[in-house]
Design a protein around this motif. Structure first.
Motif, PDB file in Angstrom:
ATOM      1  N   SER A 113      48.177  43.254  48.067  1.00 35.01           N
ATOM      2  CA  SER A 113      47.838  44.656  47.789  1.00 35.01           C
ATOM      3  C   SER A 113      47.532  44.815  46.353  1.00 35.01           C
ATOM      4  O   SER A 113      46.622  45.690  45.951  1.00 35.01           O
ATOM      5  CB  SER A 113      49.088  45.563  47.998  1.00 35.01           C
ATOM      6  OG  SER A 113      49.406  45.609  49.176  1.00 35.01           O
ATOM      7  N   CYS A 114      47.869  43.717  45.479  1.00 29.78           N
ATOM      8  CA  CYS A 114      47.490  43.891  44.207  1.00 29.78           C
ATOM      9  C   CYS A 114      45.862  43.563  43.947  1.00 29.78           C
ATOM     10  O   CYS A 114      45.288  44.049  43.105  1.00 29.78           O
ATOM     11  CB  CYS A 114      48.084  42.786  43.457  1.00 29.78           C
ATOM     12  SG  CYS A 114      49.773  43.287  43.086  1.00 29.78           S
ATOM     13  N   ILE A 115      45.305  42.674  44.871  1.00 29.12           N
ATOM     14  CA  ILE A 115      44.122  42.210  44.871  1.00 29.12           C
ATOM     15  C   ILE A 115      43.139  43.420  44.890  1.00 29.12           C
ATOM     16  O   ILE A 115      42.190  43.556  43.878  1.00 29.12           O
ATOM     17  CB  ILE A 115      43.738  41.285  45.727  1.00 29.12           C
ATOM     18  CG1 ILE A 115      44.566  39.839  45.642  1.00 29.12           C
ATOM     19  CG2 ILE A 115      42.282  40.738  46.022  1.00 29.12           C
ATOM     20  CD1 ILE A 115      44.387  38.804  46.882  1.00 29.12           C
ATOM     21  N   PRO A 116      43.107  44.213  45.900  1.00 27.25           N
ATOM     22  CA  PRO A 116      42.201  45.392  46.144  1.00 27.25           C
ATOM     23  C   PRO A 116      42.333  46.337  45.034  1.00 27.25           C
ATOM     24  O   PRO A 116      41.571  47.094  44.459  1.00 27.25           O
ATOM     25  CB  PRO A 116      42.514  45.800  47.452  1.00 27.25           C
ATOM     26  CG  PRO A 116      43.664  45.396  47.961  1.00 27.25           C
ATOM     27  CD  PRO A 116      44.051  43.935  47.245  1.00 27.25           C
ATOM     28  N   MET A 117      43.897  46.657  44.614  1.00 26.96           N
ATOM     29  CA  MET A 117      44.264  47.565  43.536  1.00 26.96           C
ATOM     30  C   MET A 117      43.531  47.082  42.341  1.00 26.96           C
ATOM     31  O   MET A 117      42.929  48.037  41.524  1.00 26.96           O
ATOM     32  CB  MET A 117      45.496  47.607  43.364  1.00 26.96           C
ATOM     33  CG  MET A 117      46.131  48.770  42.494  1.00 26.96           C
ATOM     34  SD  MET A 117      47.771  49.098  42.531  1.00 26.96           S
ATOM     35  CE  MET A 117      48.560  47.444  41.931  1.00 26.96           C
ATOM     36  N   ALA A 118      43.528  45.823  41.851  1.00 28.81           N
ATOM     37  CA  ALA A 118      42.940  45.352  40.672  1.00 28.81           C
ATOM     38  C   ALA A 118      41.253  45.619  41.023  1.00 28.81           C
ATOM     39  O   ALA A 118      40.729  46.110  39.672  1.00 28.81           O
ATOM     40  CB  ALA A 118      43.098  44.110  40.523  1.00 28.81           C
ATOM     41  N   ASN A 119      40.693  45.170  42.049  1.00 30.34           N
ATOM     42  CA  ASN A 119      39.185  45.276  41.990  1.00 30.34           C
ATOM     43  C   ASN A 119      38.740  46.520  42.122  1.00 30.34           C
ATOM     44  O   ASN A 119      37.590  47.025  41.888  1.00 30.34           O
ATOM     45  CB  ASN A 119      38.881  44.472  43.478  1.00 30.34           C
ATOM     46  CG  ASN A 119      39.028  43.173  43.278  1.00 30.34           C
ATOM     47  OD1 ASN A 119      38.749  42.491  42.409  1.00 30.34           O
ATOM     48  ND2 ASN A 119      39.213  42.364  44.353  1.00 30.34           N
ATOM     49  N   GLN A 120      39.501  47.769  42.710  1.00 36.07           N
ATOM     50  CA  GLN A 120      39.128  49.098  42.905  1.00 36.07           C
ATOM     51  C   GLN A 120      39.636  49.874  42.164  1.00 36.07           C
ATOM     52  O   GLN A 120      39.375  51.192  42.248  1.00 36.07           O
ATOM     53  CB  GLN A 120      39.511  49.470  44.496  1.00 36.07           C
ATOM     54  CG  GLN A 120      39.182  48.301  45.513  1.00 36.07           C
ATOM     55  CD  GLN A 120      37.525  48.242  45.744  1.00 36.07           C
ATOM     56  OE1 GLN A 120      36.792  47.430  45.963  1.00 36.07           O
ATOM     57  NE2 GLN A 120      36.885  49.582  45.701  1.00 36.07           N
TER      58      GLN A 120
END
Length: 417
Positions: A113-120
Motif C-alpha cells: 500500500s505504501c508503493i501507490p501511496m508514495a507514487n500517487q
C-alpha cells in the motif's frame, strides 16, 4: 490475499473496475477448481505485469489470462500454506501461529500500500495508478518467490516441548483423490463450514472494489488501504492470542470466539449501511471528469465531508476480515492434527472460498447495483456463522491429539523423567 495486494486500491488501480473484475473472476474460478485438489498434489509477477501492459495496450485478454494462471498457482500455494500453518504448531498454540502468519502476510500488503501511496500522493484527481506502482509489485513478488525456498520441511520441525509434526504420508494421486471423499465421510462436520468458507472471500469485492473505489479518490484509497491491512495485523494477533488463552477450555474459546465474531460482523456491516447509501455504480464509459457526480470520491483532507468516519469504517472492515480468517483456520485446526487431513481441509477452504470470490467478482463485472453486493455480503456472513454453530457446539473438543501423538508424548515424558 490470493491476488496481489493492489486490489485495495479499487479496480486494481484502474478507474473502471470491469477489467479487474474480469481478471479476478478468472482468478477465483480456476482457484476454486484447483483449490479442491491442491491438497492432493501439493507467477504472481505475470498478474502485475498484465496491468502494467494494460496501462499502455488496453489488452484485456492478457489480464484475464494472467488472472486464470494466478488462480492455478495460488491454489497450490495456499493449500500448502494452510497445511503448514495448522499442522506445525502444537494444539495450545495454533491460534497464535495463525495470527502471526496473518500478521506477516498482511505486512506485505502494508508495504504494497505504501508503493501507490508514495507514487500517487501528489495526485488529488481520480486517475489510474501509474507504472511505478505495478513495477514495485513485480519486484516484491519475485523476492517473495525466492524466500519460499528457505522454508523448513516438516520432518525437521521440533516444537518447543520436544514433540514433532506428525509424519506426512505421500500416497499416490488416486488414493489422495479418494482421501478427499473419505474426509467428508469420516468428518462430515466440515460440510457445515462450507457457507462460512464461501463468505470469506465474497465480501472483499464490496469492501475493496466498491466501497474503497467509489468512496475515496486515488491517493486516499492508498492511504485507507494501508490502515485496512494494519488493522488486519492487529485483528489477527489479538484474536489469535485470545483463541489460545490457557485458563479456558478449547470448547469455551470456540464458543466465545463465535460470539465475538457474530458481534463484530453485525456491528461493522450494520454501521456501514449509511455509507453504502451514498454509493452508486456510474454508467459504463463515464469519464474521469464526471466520475465524482455519482459518488463521494472524498480526499484525505476533506474532513468536513466525513472522511474520518468513512476511514474508520474501512479500517473496521479489515479488522473484521482478520478475525473471520483467523477463526476459520483455528476451527479447522481444532478438528485435526493430521497434516494430510488438514491439507484436505485447507483445500476445501481455499476452493470454496475462491468460488465465493469468483461469484462476487462475476457479479461486479455484471454491473449489479452496489447495494446488491452489500446486502448479499452481510447475508452470507450471517448464514456462514449460523451454519457453523453445530461445529462449534458439538465438534470442537478439548484435544484432537491422535494416538501416535499421545504415544510420542508419553515416551517424551518418560525420557524427561
Amino acid at each position: 490475499m490470493e491476488e496481489p495486494n493492489f486490489t485495495e486500491m479499487g479496480g486494481a488501480g484502474q478507474l473502471d473496475s470491469t477489467v479487474a473484475s474480469r481478471a479476478n473472476t478468472a482468478l477465483y474460478s480456476t482457484f476454486s477448481i484447483v483449490g479442491f485438489c491442491a491438497g492432493t498434489f501439493l507467477n504472481y509477477c505475470i498478474y502485475s505485469a498484465s496491468f502494467y501492459s494494460y496501462n499502455h495496450t488496453k489488452n484485456q485478454g492478457f489480464v484475464t489470462f494472467s488472472g486464470a494462471l494466478l488462480g492455478v498457482c495460488a491454489a497450490f500455494l495456499w493449500c500448502a500454506q494452510g497445511t503448514v500453518m495448522m499442522a506445525y504448531p502444537s494444539e495450545n498454540k495454533k491460534g497464535r501461529y495463525i495470527g502471526i502468519f496473518w500478521a506477516i502476510f498482511n505486512l506485505g500488503a502494508v508495504i504494497g500500500s505504501c508503493i501507490p501511496m508514495a507514487n500517487q500522493w501528489h495526485t488529488q484527481k481520480t486517475v489510474n495508478v501509474n507504472d511505478g506502482t505495478y513495477i514495485g509489485f513485480m519486484v516484491l513478488m519475485a523476492f517473495g518467490g525466492i524466500l519460499a525456498w528457505f522454508l523448513v520441511p516438516p520432518e525437521k520441525i521440533v516444537r518447543k516441548d520436544g514433540s514433532r509434526v506428525q509424519q506426512i504420508r505421500h500416497p499416490s494421486a488416486i488414493s489422495e483423490l479418494k482421501g478427499l471423499y473419505q474426509t467428508l465421510i469420516l468428518d462430515p462436520w466440515i460440510i457445515l463450514l462450507f457457507p462460512f468458507f464461501f463468505a470469506s472471500n465474497y465480501f472483499y469485492t464490496y469492501q475493496l472494489s466498491s466501497y474503497n473505489l467509489y468512496m475515496f479518490n486515488t491517493r486516499t484509497r492508498s492511504f485507507t488501504g494501508l490502515f485496512y491491512w494494519l488493522s488486519q495485523i492487529l485483528g489477527s494477533l489479538s484474536f489469535g492470542w485470545f483463541l489460545d488463552i490457557s485458563f479456558l477450555t478449547r470448547r469455551s474459546r470456540a464458543i466465545l470466539g463465535w460470539l465475538f465474531l457474530f458481534l463484530i460482523v453485525n456491528s461493522v456491516w450494520g454501521g456501514g449501511l449509511s455509507a453504502e447509501l451514498l454509493l452508486h455504480r456510474p454508467p459504463s464509459g463515464t469519464s474521469e471528469q464526471n466520475f465524482a457526480k455519482f459518488n463521494p470520491v472524498i480526499d484525505i483532507y476533506e474532513t468536513e465531508r466525513g472522511f474520518v468516519g468513512y476511514f474508520w469504517l474501512f479500517v473496521f472492515y479489515g479488522f473484521m476480515d482478520a478475525c473471520w480468517q483467523t477463526y476459520a483456520y483455528w476451527l479447522m485446526g481444532a478438528m485435526s492434527n493430521d497434516p494430510r487431513r488438514l491439507a484436505y481441509f485447507a483445500g476445501f477452504y481455499k476452493g470454496i472460498q475462491s468460488a465465493g470470490g469468483a461469484v462476487a467478482w462475476g457479479i461486479d463485472m455484471g454491473k449489479i447495483e452496489i447495494r446488491g453486493l452489500y446486502i448479499s455480503s452481510w447475508a452470507l456472513c450471517g448464514a456462514g456463522l449460523l451454519c457453523a454453530v453445530p461445529v462449534v457446539w458439538k465438534r470442537v473438543r478439548d484435544t484432537e491429539m491422535e494416538e501416535e501423538e499421545k504415544e510420542e508424548q508419553g515416551e517424551l515424558a518418560e525420557v524427561k523423567a
